[in-house]
Design a protein around this motif. Structure first.
Motif, PDB file in Angstrom:
ATOM      1  N   TRP A   1     -38.084 -16.462  -8.661  1.00 26.62           N
ATOM      2  CA  TRP A   1     -37.000 -17.435  -8.667  1.00 26.62           C
ATOM      3  C   TRP A   1     -36.634 -17.647 -10.160  1.00 26.62           C
ATOM      4  CZ3 TRP A   1     -34.035 -19.239  -4.693  1.00 26.62           C
ATOM      5  CH2 TRP A   1     -34.516 -19.276  -3.554  1.00 26.62           C
ATOM      6  N   HIS A   2     -35.432 -17.471 -10.495  1.00 28.32           N
ATOM      7  CA  HIS A   2     -35.066 -17.883 -11.827  1.00 28.32           C
ATOM      8  C   HIS A   2     -33.883 -19.159 -11.592  1.00 28.32           C
ATOM      9  CE1 HIS A   2     -32.933 -17.720 -15.865  1.00 28.32           C
ATOM     10  NE2 HIS A   2     -32.062 -18.216 -15.437  1.00 28.32           N
ATOM     11  N   VAL A   3     -34.139 -20.121 -12.066  1.00 29.49           N
ATOM     12  CA  VAL A   3     -33.171 -21.496 -12.107  1.00 29.49           C
ATOM     13  C   VAL A   3     -32.911 -21.859 -13.245  1.00 29.49           C
ATOM     14  CG1 VAL A   3     -33.099 -23.697 -11.094  1.00 29.49           C
ATOM     15  CG2 VAL A   3     -34.507 -22.247  -9.883  1.00 29.49           C
ATOM     16  N   GLY A   4     -31.610 -21.904 -13.744  1.00 27.74           N
ATOM     17  CA  GLY A   4     -31.167 -22.522 -14.773  1.00 27.74           C
ATOM     18  C   GLY A   4     -30.260 -21.442 -15.825  1.00 27.74           C
ATOM     19  N   LYS A   5     -30.107 -21.641 -17.206  1.00 26.63           N
ATOM     20  CA  LYS A   5     -29.657 -21.254 -18.006  1.00 26.63           C
ATOM     21  C   LYS A   5     -29.765 -19.446 -18.044  1.00 26.63           C
ATOM     22  CE  LYS A   5     -28.101 -20.963 -23.027  1.00 26.63           C
ATOM     23  NZ  LYS A   5     -28.329 -21.495 -23.924  1.00 26.63           N
ATOM     24  N   GLN A   6     -29.168 -18.452 -17.825  1.00 27.73           N
ATOM     25  CA  GLN A   6     -29.604 -17.082 -17.781  1.00 27.73           C
ATOM     26  C   GLN A   6     -28.925 -16.669 -18.941  1.00 27.73           C
ATOM     27  OE1 GLN A   6     -31.025 -14.783 -17.945  1.00 27.73           O
ATOM     28  NE2 GLN A   6     -29.604 -13.046 -16.920  1.00 27.73           N
ATOM     29  N   HIS A   7     -29.761 -16.210 -20.029  1.00 31.88           N
ATOM     30  CA  HIS A   7     -29.467 -15.649 -21.196  1.00 31.88           C
ATOM     31  C   HIS A   7     -30.290 -14.369 -21.716  1.00 31.88           C
ATOM     32  CE1 HIS A   7     -26.264 -18.650 -23.460  1.00 31.88           C
ATOM     33  NE2 HIS A   7     -25.934 -18.178 -22.360  1.00 31.88           N
ATOM     34  N   PHE A   8     -30.579 -13.700 -20.740  1.00 28.20           N
ATOM     35  CA  PHE A   8     -31.494 -12.712 -20.725  1.00 28.20           C
ATOM     36  C   PHE A   8     -30.620 -11.285 -20.230  1.00 28.20           C
ATOM     37  CE2 PHE A   8     -35.220 -10.016 -19.109  1.00 28.20           C
ATOM     38  CZ  PHE A   8     -35.365  -9.614 -20.186  1.00 28.20           C
ATOM     39  N   PHE A   9     -30.089 -10.559 -21.305  1.00 28.20           N
ATOM     40  CA  PHE A   9     -29.263  -9.451 -21.047  1.00 28.20           C
ATOM     41  C   PHE A   9     -29.982  -8.149 -21.068  1.00 28.20           C
ATOM     42  CE2 PHE A   9     -26.537 -12.955 -22.355  1.00 28.20           C
ATOM     43  CZ  PHE A   9     -25.792 -13.137 -21.288  1.00 28.20           C
ATOM     44  N   THR A  10     -29.683  -7.290 -20.084  1.00 34.07           N
ATOM     45  CA  THR A  10     -30.406  -6.336 -19.874  1.00 34.07           C
ATOM     46  C   THR A  10     -29.444  -5.003 -19.280  1.00 34.07           C
ATOM     47  OG1 THR A  10     -31.273  -6.460 -17.729  1.00 34.07           O
ATOM     48  CG2 THR A  10     -32.763  -7.311 -19.548  1.00 34.07           C
ATOM     49  N   GLN A  11     -29.913  -3.752 -19.487  1.00 37.94           N
ATOM     50  CA  GLN A  11     -29.327  -2.760 -19.253  1.00 37.94           C
ATOM     51  C   GLN A  11     -30.037  -1.843 -18.184  1.00 37.94           C
ATOM     52  OE1 GLN A  11     -26.492  -0.648 -18.064  1.00 37.94           O
ATOM     53  NE2 GLN A  11     -25.651  -1.437 -19.831  1.00 37.94           N
ATOM     54  N   PRO A  12     -30.008  -1.569 -16.920  1.00 34.19           N
ATOM     55  CA  PRO A  12     -28.760  -2.338 -16.432  1.00 34.19           C
ATOM     56  C   PRO A  12     -28.840  -3.960 -16.101  1.00 34.19           C
ATOM     57  CG  PRO A  12     -30.346  -1.488 -14.821  1.00 34.19           C
ATOM     58  CD  PRO A  12     -30.560  -0.879 -16.154  1.00 34.19           C
TER      59      PRO A  12
END
Length: 508
Positions: free
Chosen positions: A117-128
């Motif tokens: 689970w990820h809960v909270g701020k999502q500032h991890f950007f990937t490709q794809p």
């Protein structure tokens, strides 16, 4: 028959690797913009976690800005290597925020065997896009989830235009535009704590723990937004901390003689230098109120783990993506290499079956070392290469395999105004750039933790400065840095500022 034997051997290998792997609960709690020295009077829950774990007292972010800091944390790679260099909100430079395709990460790896689970701020950007990647089996509760929950209730999230003002930003390293950014204005958030994002994330995290069925071990990463501004704060935290209750560092509201003037070209100095020490004294209690809120939400997670009966067996990590200047050196927010911005808290609590040899260490380490530590402790195979190294030797009281920590900054919403830094005990060397100019700072951060005296111009420190510059240049070469520095950068700096000093003396 040969095919059957091969299949059997592959299954046996998988079984053996699974048998060696510690499939235990993993909980990561990350604050946003938390100074390392904010832990203490208003953080009883975090303090209790420290007592149960190992504290890494000299931990540095890989980049003092949200997106690349998290890109480095989740991949165990330097920003240069991962490809995530900036926040990238400006269209022209947004390509610099994304982790390179094919780069392995914590979520991708753990979600194979953990209920993730990820809960909270999502500032991890990937490709794809990691949230849509079929190879990443993570359930997402993000800022978007919070806003979808908030909207039907007719309540606005904290912040707004009144909490922002214009600041300059270099775009593509070539030209400057004006962009609105948060300023240290504070106000009571009248809708109340129930509608505040971190209360939503804290409640969701506790709910996930309570509802976990145990078919797979739980992996929960809670990314709180506090104490990041805007300082639009609900009761009772808005006025929980009084000015007379705290003592702020002596470098708050001070601009030092050896401090890089290039900082005035960016958000940190352009906004921060407007405020006096007396004004910062009014802002600090609001920040510490948010720290208290963060601690209470962290306490919810810890209580849920204990109520569920899995706290003792869980591996728990508490840290922050970067710090907050909050007026130190007359600077605001982060985006620089001073301790208040680049140094973060890090606590790792191990399961009860493992006894660390130490309860704390002052060895300089990096956030890129956390994922390799998990790989090592959990016995994970096939996680890919990292630039960081496991912290387990430190935990076990052994020699650590690295002496230098490298930090870089390449811009906020856009690429430019680069900075490079090496922490090489007991010193720190900072290279601050703006277009073609480079400004150097050298501090003994063990004797001068508030970084008041820049030692770089002293003749007796020339060899030290050149050695540390050499370390930075070699690191840049090894990691494929986009920034280029002149060969004689140290001599150019001395020449430029010697001339400036001579002019100032003649004018007086």
């Amino acid at each position: 028959m040969k095919y059957i034997v091969i299949v059997f051997l592959l299954q046996l290998s998988l079984f053996q690797s699974r048998a060696q792997q510690k499939e235990i609960p993993v909980v990561i709690i990350m604050a946003d913009q938390l100074r390392y020295d904010a832990i203490g009077q208003y953080t009883p829950n975090i303090n209790a976690l420290k007592k149960d774990g190992v504290s890494f007292n000299r931990t540095y972010t890989a980049s003092p800005i949200c997106v690349p800091a998290r890109g480095a944390f989740f991949t165990g790679k330097y920003p240069n290597t991962s490809g995530s260099l900036i926040n990238g909100w400006v269209k022209q430079d947004e390509r610099y925020r994304v982790v390179k395709q094919g780069t392995r990460n914590l979520y991708e790896t753990l979600s194979k065997q953990w209920e993730a689970w990820h809960v909270g701020k999502q500032h991890f950007f990937t490709q794809p896009d990691i949230e849509k990647d079929p190879n990443v089996n993570v359930q997402w509760i993000t800022q978007k989830t919070y806003q979808q929950w908030l909207a039907p209730q007719g309540v606005k999230k904290p912040g707004g235009r009144e909490f922002t003002d214009y600041a300059p930003e270099l775009v593509s390293g070539a030209y400057t535009h004006a962009k609105r950014y948060t300023v240290p204005v504070h106000k009571l958030y009248t809708p109340g704590l129930r509608y505040f994002p971190d209360d939503f994330f804290g409640e969701k995290s506790a709910e996930i723990i309570r509802n976990h069925k145990g078919k797979k071990p739980l992996m929960l990463a809670t990314m709180f937004m506090s104490p990041h501004p805007p300082f639009h704060i609900p009761a009772p935290y808005y006025d929980k901390v009084r000015r007379q209750d705290i003592r702020i560092p002596s470098n708050v509201g001070q601009w030092y003689e050896g401090q890089s003037p290039l900082q005035l070209y960016g958000l940190a100095g352009f906004i921060g230098s407007r405020y006096s020490r007396e004004q910062w004294e009014d802002v600090w209690p609001r920040y510490m109120g948010l720290v208290s809120l963060l601690d209470d939400e962290t306490g919810k997670i810890i209580k849920a783990l204990k109520d569920k009966g899995i706290y003792d067996d869980a591996l728990i990590i508490f840290t922050a993506d970067h710090g907050e200047m909050l007026g130190s050196h007359s600077l605001w927010m982060k985006m620089c290499m001073y301790e208040a911005s680049a140094r973060v808290p890090l606590v790792i609590k191990f399961p009860r079956g493992f006894r660390p040899a130490v309860s704390e260490t002052s060895q300089p380490v990096s956030l890129i070392d956390v994922w390799p530590t998990l790989i090592s402790y959990l016995g994970i195979n096939g996680a890919g290469e990292t630039d960081g190294i496991s912290l387990m030797p430190l935990v076990e009281g052994k020699t650590f395999g690295r002496n230098d920590v490298f930090i870089q900054y390449d811009g906020n919403a856009a690429y430019g105004s680069n900075q490079r830094c090496v922490v090489s005990r007991p010193h720190k060397l900072i290279m601050d750039t703006f277009r073609d100019e480079v400004y150097l700072e050298l501090y003994n951060v063990e004797k001068d933790p508030e970084e008041k005296e820049n030692l770089v111009m002293k003749p007796e420190n020339r060899a030290l400065a050149e050695r540390l510059i050499g370390k930075i240049k070699e690191h840049m070469r090894q990691t494929g840095d986009l920034l280029r520095l002149p060969d004689d950068v140290y001599q150019q700096f001395l020449t430029n500022y010697a001339k400036l000093n001579e002019k100032s003396e003649s004018d007086s």
